[in-house]
Design a protein around this motif. Structure first.
Motif, PDB file in Angstrom:
ATOM      1  N   PHE A   1       9.252  -4.365 -15.097  1.00  0.00           N
ATOM      2  CA  PHE A   1       8.901  -5.494 -14.226  1.00  0.00           C
ATOM      3  C   PHE A   1       9.891  -5.588 -13.063  1.00  0.00           C
ATOM      4  CE2 PHE A   1       9.106 -10.395 -13.956  1.00  0.00           C
ATOM      5  CZ  PHE A   1       8.257 -10.396 -12.860  1.00  0.00           C
ATOM      6  N   GLY A   2       9.380  -5.522 -11.854  1.00  0.00           N
ATOM      7  CA  GLY A   2      10.271  -5.550 -10.694  1.00  0.00           C
ATOM      8  C   GLY A   2       9.823  -6.508  -9.600  1.00  0.00           C
ATOM      9  N   ILE A   3      10.798  -6.958  -8.833  1.00  0.00           N
ATOM     10  CA  ILE A   3      10.527  -7.840  -7.691  1.00  0.00           C
ATOM     11  C   ILE A   3      10.947  -7.098  -6.421  1.00  0.00           C
ATOM     12  CG2 ILE A   3      10.981 -10.116  -6.664  1.00  0.00           C
ATOM     13  CD1 ILE A   3       9.879 -10.455  -9.410  1.00  0.00           C
ATOM     14  N   THR A   4      10.069  -7.078  -5.428  1.00  0.00           N
ATOM     15  CA  THR A   4      10.379  -6.409  -4.160  1.00  0.00           C
ATOM     16  C   THR A   4      10.118  -7.384  -3.006  1.00  0.00           C
ATOM     17  OG1 THR A   4       8.117  -5.612  -3.984  1.00  0.00           O
ATOM     18  CG2 THR A   4       9.674  -4.144  -5.062  1.00  0.00           C
ATOM     19  N   GLY A   5      10.485  -6.963  -1.804  1.00  0.00           N
ATOM     20  CA  GLY A   5      10.118  -7.731  -0.612  1.00  0.00           C
ATOM     21  C   GLY A   5      11.142  -8.780  -0.213  1.00  0.00           C
TER      22      GLY A   5
ATOM     23  N   GLU B   1       0.834  -1.212   0.000  1.00  0.00           N
ATOM     24  CA  GLU B   1       0.000   0.000   0.000  1.00  0.00           C
ATOM     25  C   GLU B   1       0.863   1.253   0.000  1.00  0.00           C
ATOM     26  OE1 GLU B   1      -4.015  -1.337   2.395  1.00  0.00           O
ATOM     27  OE2 GLU B   1      -2.465  -0.313   3.517  1.00  0.00           O
ATOM     28  N   ARG B   2       2.008   1.158   0.662  1.00  0.00           N
ATOM     29  CA  ARG B   2       2.910   2.312   0.725  1.00  0.00           C
ATOM     30  C   ARG B   2       3.680   2.467  -0.593  1.00  0.00           C
ATOM     31  NH1 ARG B   2       3.537   3.923   6.519  1.00  0.00           N
ATOM     32  NH2 ARG B   2       1.575   3.087   7.241  1.00  0.00           N
ATOM     33  N   MET B   3       4.093   1.354  -1.173  1.00  0.00           N
ATOM     34  CA  MET B   3       4.798   1.462  -2.468  1.00  0.00           C
ATOM     35  C   MET B   3       3.844   2.000  -3.533  1.00  0.00           C
ATOM     36  SD  MET B   3       7.481  -1.649  -2.667  1.00  0.00           S
ATOM     37  CE  MET B   3       6.697  -3.028  -1.860  1.00  0.00           C
ATOM     38  N   GLU B   4       2.592   1.532  -3.503  1.00  0.00           N
ATOM     39  CA  GLU B   4       1.622   2.030  -4.491  1.00  0.00           C
ATOM     40  C   GLU B   4       1.332   3.498  -4.258  1.00  0.00           C
ATOM     41  OE1 GLU B   4      -1.800  -0.172  -5.534  1.00  0.00           O
ATOM     42  OE2 GLU B   4      -0.696  -2.064  -5.697  1.00  0.00           O
ATOM     43  N   GLY B   5       1.271   3.904  -3.001  1.00  0.00           N
ATOM     44  CA  GLY B   5       1.064   5.317  -2.669  1.00  0.00           C
ATOM     45  C   GLY B   5       2.183   6.163  -3.259  1.00  0.00           C
ATOM     46  N   GLU B   6       3.403   5.672  -3.159  1.00  0.00           N
ATOM     47  CA  GLU B   6       4.543   6.403  -3.713  1.00  0.00           C
ATOM     48  C   GLU B   6       4.460   6.433  -5.247  1.00  0.00           C
ATOM     49  OE1 GLU B   6       7.643   7.822  -1.827  1.00  0.00           O
ATOM     50  OE2 GLU B   6       5.672   8.156  -0.966  1.00  0.00           O
TER      51      GLU B   6
ATOM     52  N   ASP C   1       7.333  10.312   5.767  1.00  0.00           N
ATOM     53  CA  ASP C   1       6.571  11.076   4.765  1.00  0.00           C
ATOM     54  C   ASP C   1       6.246  10.219   3.542  1.00  0.00           C
ATOM     55  OD1 ASP C   1       9.228  10.835   4.279  1.00  0.00           O
ATOM     56  OD2 ASP C   1       9.455  12.767   3.277  1.00  0.00           O
ATOM     57  N   ILE C   2       5.540   9.146   3.794  1.00  0.00           N
ATOM     58  CA  ILE C   2       5.202   8.186   2.741  1.00  0.00           C
ATOM     59  C   ILE C   2       3.713   8.357   2.394  1.00  0.00           C
ATOM     60  CG2 ILE C   2       4.822   5.703   2.395  1.00  0.00           C
ATOM     61  CD1 ILE C   2       7.720   6.230   2.280  1.00  0.00           C
ATOM     62  N   SER C   3       3.405   8.298   1.110  1.00  0.00           N
ATOM     63  CA  SER C   3       1.985   8.296   0.737  1.00  0.00           C
ATOM     64  C   SER C   3       1.470   6.862   0.835  1.00  0.00           C
ATOM     65  CB  SER C   3       1.808   8.773  -0.702  1.00  0.00           C
ATOM     66  OG  SER C   3       2.430  10.004  -0.862  1.00  0.00           O
TER      67      SER C   3
ATOM     68  N   GLY D   1      15.055  -4.854  -2.269  1.00  0.00           N
ATOM     69  CA  GLY D   1      14.845  -5.648  -1.056  1.00  0.00           C
ATOM     70  C   GLY D   1      13.775  -5.049  -0.155  1.00  0.00           C
ATOM     71  N   THR D   2      13.784  -5.473   1.095  1.00  0.00           N
ATOM     72  CA  THR D   2      12.784  -4.962   2.046  1.00  0.00           C
ATOM     73  C   THR D   2      13.171  -3.546   2.474  1.00  0.00           C
ATOM     74  OG1 THR D   2      14.053  -5.873   3.857  1.00  0.00           O
ATOM     75  CG2 THR D   2      12.310  -7.260   2.975  1.00  0.00           C
ATOM     76  N   ASN D   3      12.239  -2.827   3.052  1.00  0.00           N
ATOM     77  CA  ASN D   3      12.493  -1.466   3.554  1.00  0.00           C
ATOM     78  C   ASN D   3      12.973  -0.522   2.451  1.00  0.00           C
ATOM     79  OD1 ASN D   3      12.071  -2.879   5.921  1.00  0.00           O
ATOM     80  ND2 ASN D   3      14.237  -2.951   6.451  1.00  0.00           N
ATOM     81  N   LYS D   4      12.446  -0.687   1.266  1.00  0.00           N
ATOM     82  CA  LYS D   4      12.896   0.153   0.136  1.00  0.00           C
ATOM     83  C   LYS D   4      11.722   0.945  -0.423  1.00  0.00           C
ATOM     84  CE  LYS D   4      17.103  -1.562  -0.117  1.00  0.00           C
ATOM     85  NZ  LYS D   4      18.267  -0.781   0.253  1.00  0.00           N
ATOM     86  N   ILE D   5      10.754   1.229   0.420  1.00  0.00           N
ATOM     87  CA  ILE D   5       9.548   1.896  -0.064  1.00  0.00           C
ATOM     88  C   ILE D   5       9.892   3.224  -0.736  1.00  0.00           C
ATOM     89  CG2 ILE D   5       7.408   3.007   0.741  1.00  0.00           C
ATOM     90  CD1 ILE D   5       7.382   0.654   2.877  1.00  0.00           C
TER      91      ILE D   5
END
Ligand code: 5AD
Ligand code: SF4
Length: 432
Positions: A71-75, A14-19, A132-134, A97-101
């Motif tokens: 195309f990307g892989i996260t998490g 939800e935070r990555m999509e917000g960004e 300050d994340i959307s 990786g993780t914590n890369k929002i």
């Protein structure tokens, strides 16, 4: 964005999509139409990774049809595998990786402008989370609110501490203001998230988990507060006390026990004993008599004998969980348990899982049958998945309730439902 795994992953998404909204992307269902596809992955068990490899394969064709597709892989799996993912599947453009929002926007912009061909960033990030994340919230009813990231426990089977780093707690005021914001947006329920919420605040010492719960309980307009997930070793009396005296904190205790043999618990590095766990359950039942208690269990941990397994069945029969999420031990390379001798054979693991589920299903049904003809308070979610005339919602104890729609109930309403047909997984009833 496709997301696998736990609630924390859905919250990260939800935070990555917000960004990504900042770059003008909108989320759509149809992958064929997408300009950007991201898979937010889980690495907790091998089958979660297998699913992702399957999807990566499917996306190869889409990339052939639309060479501009990013195309990307996260998490967690991205954190764990890094560069190897691109070696195996060169149609992947980026791995974060993780914590890369916060890095998502710059990564996607660089790829849009074809500044770089592939981007891999898996440097483990143990900084405080940026505030300050959307957020592009996707849930209908309960807003996910992460309160801490990472885990310090190093249970010997678990990959999480390696891929999500050490515990970092958010400041209480940031959490409370996110809850207030969610309420302003119309949410009546929040779920506080962390790998081990009971150790919240041990790093910054600004508030304990008990104090945080009490602050969130007092937010104006909030109807229900949930939290996930707890390590039993850290559940304090203060937390039980706050829940007992609170207005809005749900009477659901999810207390992953993982095993019922002290020998196996020790090998798992779970720290508590069966006896201490039982004491905790007794304390909870005394304080909150109608509490729903659920758990996670792993069968087939290395060295598990039939006797250990019997002790696990005994514990389950003693606690009488409302529900148990049961898993077959999955070897995660890099964790201590993967190196242990005496790995249990697959057929033994499956046989034990079946016996465990048989016992738990019997107990779940018996527990639900106690609610026959009782009236329970339910927060309305909406139509149930397979019939739009049947609506669903959850009790404070997180039990799923279904009833025939009466035309006036709306998502977020609190309604009373009389239970007519309790089953193993759901309670069927009618509006009281
Ligand atoms: N194999 C099987 N189950 C696991 N879990 C964590 N690691 C493993 C593993 N290697 C389970 C635990 C945890 C839940 C989220 O996943 O039961 O509580
Ligand atoms: Fe994994 Fe144990 Fe941390 Fe839970 S508490 S995330 S099982 S290491």
């Amino acid at each position: 964005m496709l997301t696998y795994g736990c609630q924390m992953n859905f919250s990260d998404a939800e935070r990555m999509e917000g960004e990504l909204d900042k770059l003008g992307y909108e989320s759509i269902e149809d992958m064929e139409q997408a300009d950007l596809i991201m898979i937010n992955t889980c690495a907790v068990r091998e089958n979660a990774e297998d699913k992702v490899y399957g999807k990566i394969g499917e996306i190869k064709n889409l990339k052939r049809k639309n060479p501009d597709l990013i195309f990307g892989i996260t998490g967690c799996m991205a954190q764990k595998e890094g560069e190897k993912l691109i070696k195996r599947a060169p149609h992947i453009d980026f791995v974060l990786g993780t914590n890369k929002i916060q890095e998502v926007v710059s990564t996607v912009s660089k790829l849009e402008q074809a500044q770089e061909k592939h981007i891999v960033d898996t440097e483990i990030n143990e900084k405080d989370m940026p505030e300050d994340i959307s957020i592009h919230r996707k849930t209908a009813l309960s807003a996910w609110v992460p309160i801490m990231y990472g885990c310090n426990n190093f249970c010997t089977y678990c990959i999480v501490p390696y891929v999500r780093g050490r515990e970092r707690s958010r400041m209480p005021e940031d959490i409370v203001s996110e809850v207030q914001e969610a309420v302003k947006q119309g949410y009546k329920e929040v779920t506080l998230l962390g790998q081990n919420v009971n150790s919240y605040g041990k790093d910054h010492k600004k508030a304990t988990f008990a104090e945080l719960l009490s602050m969130v309980d007092k937010v104006e307009g909030i109807e229900r507060v949930r939290y996930m997930t707890s390590n039993p070793k850290d559940l304090s009396d203060a937390v039980i006390d706050v829940i007992k005296n609170s207005q809005h904190i749900c009477t659901h205790f999810h207390l992953p026990v993982q095993h019922g043999s002290n020998r196996i618990l020790k090998a798992m590095n779970r720290v508590y004993t069966v006896e201490a766990y039982k004491e905790l359950i007794t304390k909870i039942r005394n304080a909150v008599p109608d509490a729903t208690i659920t758990t996670d269990i792993i069968v087939g941990f290395p060295g598990e004998t039939e006797e250990d397994f019997q002790q696990l069945l005994d514990l389950m029969a003693w606690v009488r969980y409302d529900q148990a999420y049961t898993f077959i031990y999955s070897k995660r390379s890099g964790t201590p348990a993967a190196e242990m001798d005496e790995q249990v054979d697959d057929d033994v693991k499956h046989d034990r899982l079946n016996r465990l589920m048989e016992l738990q299903n019997k107990i779940s049904l018996e527990k639900n049958q106690q609610l026959q003809d009782k009236v329970v308070k339910v927060m309305v979610e909406g139509t149930s998945s397979n019939d739009d005339k049947v609506w669903s919602g959850r009790t404070s104890g997180n039990k799923l309730v279904l009833w025939p729609y009466q035309g006036h109930e709306k998502p977020g309403d609190l309604v009373e439902v009389k239970i007519c047909q309790p089953q193993t997984w759901v309670l069927k009833g009618e509006l009281a």
